[in-house]
Structure formats: C-alpha cells, structure tokens
Motif scaffolding. Structure first.
Motif, PDB file in Angstrom:
ATOM      1  N   GLU A   1      -3.303  15.467  -4.164  1.00 33.39           N
ATOM      2  CA  GLU A   1      -3.540  14.211  -4.738  1.00 33.39           C
ATOM      3  C   GLU A   1      -3.088  12.866  -3.813  1.00 33.39           C
ATOM      4  OE1 GLU A   1      -2.080  12.107  -8.931  1.00 33.39           O
ATOM      5  OE2 GLU A   1      -1.514  14.008  -8.519  1.00 33.39           O
TER       6      GLU A   1
ATOM      7  N   ARG B   1      -5.271   9.580  -2.174  1.00 30.79           N
ATOM      8  CA  ARG B   1      -4.957   8.044  -2.437  1.00 30.79           C
ATOM      9  C   ARG B   1      -5.022   7.603  -0.851  1.00 30.79           C
ATOM     10  NH1 ARG B   1      -0.729   6.991  -7.277  1.00 30.79           N
ATOM     11  NH2 ARG B   1      -1.783   8.105  -8.782  1.00 30.79           N
TER      12      ARG B   1
ATOM     13  N   ASP C   1       0.869  -1.270  -0.022  1.00 34.45           N
ATOM     14  CA  ASP C   1      -0.171  -0.058   0.074  1.00 34.45           C
ATOM     15  C   ASP C   1       0.812   1.361  -0.072  1.00 34.45           C
ATOM     16  OD1 ASP C   1      -2.585  -1.094  -0.180  1.00 34.45           O
ATOM     17  OD2 ASP C   1      -2.637  -1.667   1.970  1.00 34.45           O
TER      18      ASP C   1
ATOM     19  N   GLU D   1       1.638   2.667  -3.598  1.00 38.14           N
ATOM     20  CA  GLU D   1       0.635   2.993  -4.231  1.00 38.14           C
ATOM     21  C   GLU D   1       0.867   4.756  -4.230  1.00 38.14           C
ATOM     22  OE1 GLU D   1      -2.243   2.204  -5.760  1.00 38.14           O
ATOM     23  OE2 GLU D   1      -1.225   0.200  -5.692  1.00 38.14           O
ATOM     24  N   VAL D   2       1.762   5.148  -3.195  1.00 39.64           N
ATOM     25  CA  VAL D   2       1.930   6.727  -3.244  1.00 39.64           C
ATOM     26  C   VAL D   2       3.438   7.024  -3.368  1.00 39.64           C
ATOM     27  CG1 VAL D   2      -0.056   7.349  -2.080  1.00 39.64           C
ATOM     28  CG2 VAL D   2       1.701   6.533  -0.794  1.00 39.64           C
TER      29      VAL D   2
END
Length: 642
Positions: A290, A294, A52, A55-56
């Motif tokens: 942004e 997320r 996870d 993801e960023v």
C-alpha cells in the motif's frame, strides 16, 4: 531483536530511545527504510517535499521498522536552497507524524550536513538541537574514515542520550582491507558507539565480502551491525542476504517504487525473501504494498529530477561512484551542456581518486573527487581549474588520506605549502559567536533563534537568501513539473513583468526554458545563457528584447548581470571558468595581488571554485558582489598590471 517490545515504541510526546545496543538480540533481521532520505536523494536529486512525505507517514508509522532515515545528508542544503523549506521544521513535522518509529539521520562527522569541517562548538550545538527536535539515531561517518573527525560528534550524541551508529565507509582499493575496517570498528566501539554501521555508499560490497566482513566484525567487536548499501551494481540484495546470514542485525532498504539502482534494494523483496526463515522480519507485505502504491504516484511529480544514470550499472564497480553522486554528476554535466561526456568523467574519476590517496567516495569526498574529475574533463587539462575543496583536501584540512597522495597533483593544488598533520578542527576557532554577529549585521533571519544561526553557519549565502525570502513572503520552491502557466503557487510563471521561465512545445515535445544570465554586447550582439531542461546553452541575439523584455534587475530570484560587467579585453580582467554564484570576495579595491592569488570564489556544482588573479598588480574595480550569479566571458574584477 525482532520482538513485540522492540516494534512497539510508544511514547507519543517523547519518542522512545533505542534499546541499549548490547541488549539487541539477533532473532530476526530488522529494517531501516530510507524512502524519506537516501532513496529520494539518490534517485530524485533530494527534491521530495515534506508535504508529499506526509502522504505516507501514517502508514510508515504502522510498519514496525527498526528506524526510518528521514534527515541529514543533502536534505538540509536542498530544503533551504531548492525546496524553500526550513529543515528544522521538516524534522519537527516528521517527528510529530511518526510518533511510534525511531527517526534516524546521516551526520558527516565534523562536516555535519555541510561540505567543510566546522568548529567543535558548531558540532555540539547542531547535535543538541537535532536531538531536541526529535532525532533518535545518529549515523556518524567521516569521508576519509579518519576517526579523529568523529570524536566530538559521538561525544555530543552520547551527552544527548541518543543512539550512536559509528560508521565505516566501505570501499575497495589497494589500501583498504577487511582487517583494517575491523580495527576501525573497535576504535568506534571504544569511543562509545552503540551500533557499528558498514556504509557501502557505492554498492561495492559483494555477497562473499559481506559475509566475511560481518563475520569478522561480530567476532571481534561484539556490537550490533547495521549494513547500508546501494543497488548501483545490482549486488545489494544478495549482499544483504549473506550479511544477515553472517549475523548482521539491521539492513537499509527502500520501498520498491523508489528503490534499486542508485538507491537501496526494495524493502518488499527482502521481507519476502526472509519469510519463514530464522531471519523473518515479521513485516506486513500488504501494508508495504500500500505504501509502495502511494509512493509510485508521488514519484511521478518529480520526474524531471530523475537522471538517466540512476539505474543498475555494473560499471560503478570500476568507477566506484556512489548512488547520490551519479545523479549529481549528471546534473553538473547537464548544467555545462556536457552530459554526453559522462563516460569520460567515469574514466577520470579513478585517476583523481588515486591521486588523492584513495579516499572512499562519499560526501564530501565524492563531491571533491567528482567535481575535480568533471573540471579536468571539461577544461581539457588535468588540474588546470582546482576547486577550493580540492586545494583544502591536499592541505589535509579534511583529514588524513587513506593512502599516498600523488606528489605532482599535490604540487599543482598547493604548490610548496606543507599539509597539516593535526586534527583539522583543532585549527578552527569557535564559530557561533562570530556567525551570530554576522547574522545580526545582515539583519536577516531570527538572530535569537538557534536554528537560524546554525542554518546560517552551515550555509551562509543559501540561508541568508532563504531568510530574506521568508521575511518577504516570497519563498517559492522550484516547479515540480513542466506546465504552461501558474501552478497555484506562482512557480509556473514569473512574479515580475517578464517571465524568466518558459515552456515551449515543438512537434509535441515540451521543453522547460529558463533565462540563466546574460553577457554583454559585442558588435551589436549579446550572448545569453539559457537552460533548456537544465542543460546550459549559449545563444547570440541582436538585442536583449529578443529574449526578454527587460534590461536589468532580478527575475525569479536570479541576478541578470549589470551593464557594468563587460567582456574581458585586458590581461588583468578576471573571469570565472564556469557559471555559478559568487560566494566570497577575497580582496578589496586598492589591494595588491600576485598572479595566481585567489581573489574571489564562485559556487558551481556544489563546490566552491577559486578564481585567481591572471596577473600581478592592483585591484582597480570589483564588478560583482556576494550572491551575484555570474557567467563565463564577463569581467568580474579588473586588476591593473604592476
């Protein structure tokens, strides 16, 4: 300090180092974001998985942070214990995913990332291996602010040519003053620190105190100042602003979707507040937004790990409970089916802290004080049950307490034994060769792998279980969400004939039920210990098959107590006061023991709890082994009276 050169750190194959500290100029506030470590440790019980995070990471790497805190603290233990990830692999993965950003970790001085002091050879090897795997900045602290416990780690980081943040654990007590913190900062500077960090782990730093402390530090020390706080009492953003006005160079924040409360204040809010001022960070709010969007989605995956006590609560100014400690206390009390007693624990905490000489509440002292306060409340008698860590604290094995220790509490913990006065690690023999031999004898893990050896040295029982599951290909992390069946990785249901976890829906509400252990029959009935949404409950049933259609063995990695264990019936039957896992056996069959001797230890609530002999006599039978899960009201050992 906020220059284009400082923001663009471009060495993809070999991450760039921080600039020499004395060259950092205060031309704007810099930001360290904690979203990949302390923020989710404080709010989500450290459960965020590497997948996870990835993801960023691409977006995070574009921001231009001074650094990202990504490792250390409780993440190492949690990776092995709950997430079934190799923490070293996590570090390498994040290093690769964040080529343009400094990576930062939290190192507990001689404790490293564990809960006790380790030998100097372990400290040196751990720092060296961390640096080799991509760590740039080491924030090094000691829970008691005992500088003796920081020297070896600081020297090791300097040898690795990485950046040292010498750290002051900020707290408020009758024995702590700003002048004292400044004196400590000067000692840290003399040891070679590049930056001084003020670590306000409980959110106690008020705006005016922040301004005063930073002013004194800048005047006397002459190094960049990094401020770390938690928003537990709702003060952090205001305190940051005053600290920055006084000259603080770097502050810790967290992306808004996992921030505030027991974590750090929101990154976007501070960036916006400083826009157009001499302290403008220059960070892009639209990019941060942004990332926040997320992370908001990712956070939902971990909803079951969130605590009701992670929001803003000014009562923390009295109890002085750090962010991560609040969620840990809630988890501990839930496991004991006593979450409704949180206020009692909050009331007991300051009393235990005073007894211990006002230690700052930060790992491991926060766990020591918090667990002891919890046991005092649950047992109904102060210091009736004393953990190994509490005993070692009173012995001086964690270092010098900041204030005077209560004589009565000390006597209950260590009797007439005299505490040590030397640096605790001076009493610890080199450990790595011994642990390598142990690991070889266990035939678990890669004995030639320095990382496996370090993991095992830090957390022997947890790492051994991890290595065994890795070898068998059965590494299965805790399920993230309550579901009804297999979630794709086998976590939703058991791999055995009968599941140990169930999802039961009553009147539209779904409850996660897990078999945690079983007692022994009495008058045709058997007690079972069942966790309902992580709250421990005891139920009495007529037969084992009423709960689970199997009679013994291992289910979902947990040992169901064997029939050889029985309910205590004799004076010499040894029991544990709380459910947990056996971590060591201190005696063998045939050994003579005295009443009160430690015969085994049980890990519960992240602490090792000593179990003592109820009588003087001879050990006749040992009914458990290291690694067994055990429950109250079952005999673990039989001792015959003299």
């Amino acid at each position: 300090m906020n220059t284009e050169k400082d923001k663009k750190i471009k060495e993809p194959k070999k991450p760039a180092q921080c600039k020499p500290a004395k060259k950092l100029k205060h031309t704007g506030a810099q930001i360290t974001d904690t979203i990949l470590r302390d923020a989710h440790q404080s709010i989500l019980a450290t459960r965020m998985r590497t997948i996870d995070m990835l993801e960023v990471t691409e977006l995070l790497d574009k921001v231009g942070y001074w650094s990202l805190e990504v490792w250390g603290g409780a993440t190492f233990d949690t990776c092995l214990r709950f997430l079934k990830e190799d923490p070293w692999e996590r570090l390498r993965t994040l290093r690769k995913a964040l080529p343009n950003t400094r990576l930062q970790m939290l190192l507990r001085g001689q404790n490293l990332v564990g809960y006790r002091h380790y030998a100097d050879d372990v400290v040196k090897a751990f720092v060296k291996k961390s640096a080799e795997n991509g760590m740039d900045v080491f924030r090094i602290f000691d829970a008691l602010n005992d500088v003796r416990n920081l020297k070896v780690a600081i020297k090791a980081v300097k040898k690795a040519k990485k950046t040292v943040e010498g750290t002051i654990c900020y707290t408020v007590s009758p024995v702590h003053t700003h002048d004292g913190f400044v004196d400590m900062a000067m000692e840290l500077a003399d040891l070679g620190s590049d930056i001084i960090c003020v670590k306000d782990m409980a959110g106690l730093l008020t705006p005016q105190n922040a301004f005063d402390l930073v002013t004194k530090l800048k005047d006397k020390v002459g190094l960049p100042i990094h401020i770390h706080s938690h928003d537990s009492a709702g003060l952090a953003s205001m305190s940051y602003l005053k600290a920055i006005e006084a000259g603080a160079d770097i502050v810790d924040t967290a992306i808004s979707s996992i921030s505030s409360g027991s974590a750090q204040p929101p990154t976007e809010s501070l960036v916006a507040a400083l826009q157009g001022t001499p302290y403008d960070t220059g960070l892009d709010l639209s990019l941060l937004d942004e990332i926040a969007a997320r992370m908001r989605i990712i956070r939902k995956k971990y909803a079951r790990f969130e605590s009701a006590f992670t929001g803003i609560n000014p009562k923390t100014l009295v109890a002085q409970v750090p962010g991560g400690m609040i969620s840990n206390l809630a988890q501990q009390l839930s496991e004991q089916n006593a979450l409704d007693r949180m206020d009692e624990v909050f009331d007991e905490l300051p009393k235990v802290r005073k007894d211990m000489g006002y230690p700052p509440l930060v790992t491991p002292s926060s766990q020591i004080v918090g667990t002891q306060a919890t046991l005092n409340v649950l047992s109904g008698e102060r210091y009736k049950v004393i953990t190994s860590e509490t005993r070692n604290y009173f012995k001086g094995l964690y270092g010098q307490a900041p204030g005077k220790i209560d004589a009565k509490a000390k006597k209950l913990a260590i009797g007439k034994e005299k505490p040590i006065t030397c640096r605790p690690a001076d009493l610890i023999e080199p450990e790595l060769k011994k642990m390598a031999k142990e690991l070889t004898e266990l035939n678990k893990g890669n004995t030639d792998n320095r990382e496996d050896l370090l993991s095992y040295t830090l957390f022997p029982a947890v790492a051994a279980e991890f290595f065994e599951q890795r070898e068998k290909g059965t590494l299965t992390p805790e399920p993230l969400e309550v579901d009804s069946g297999d979630n794709g990785n086998g976590a939703g249901q058991s791999r055995h004939l009968a599941p140990s976890e169930f999802n039961i829906t009553v009147h539209g509400e779904t409850y996660r039920v897990k078999i945690a252990g079983a007692g022994h029959k009495s008058e045709g009935k058997r007690p079972f210990f069942i966790k309902i949404d992580n709250r421990l409950e005891e139920v009495i049933v007529e037969s084992l098959t009423e709960v689970i259609p199997t009679t013994a063995g291992v289910i979902e990695g947990e040992s169901i107590p064997q029939s050889i264990r029985h309910q205590p019936s004799k004076e010499g039957d040894v029991t544990t006061p709380v459910p947990g896992k056996v971590t060591s056996l201190k005696v063998s069959v045939g050994d003579s023991v005295n009443e009160g001797d430690t015969v085994l230890t049980v890990e519960a609530m992240k602490m090792e709890n000593e179990v003592h002999s109820p009588v003087s006599g001879t050990v006749e039978r040992i009914l458990v082994k290291v690694g067994d899960d055990v429950n109250p009201d079952e005999t673990l050992m039989e001792i015959a009276n003299k």
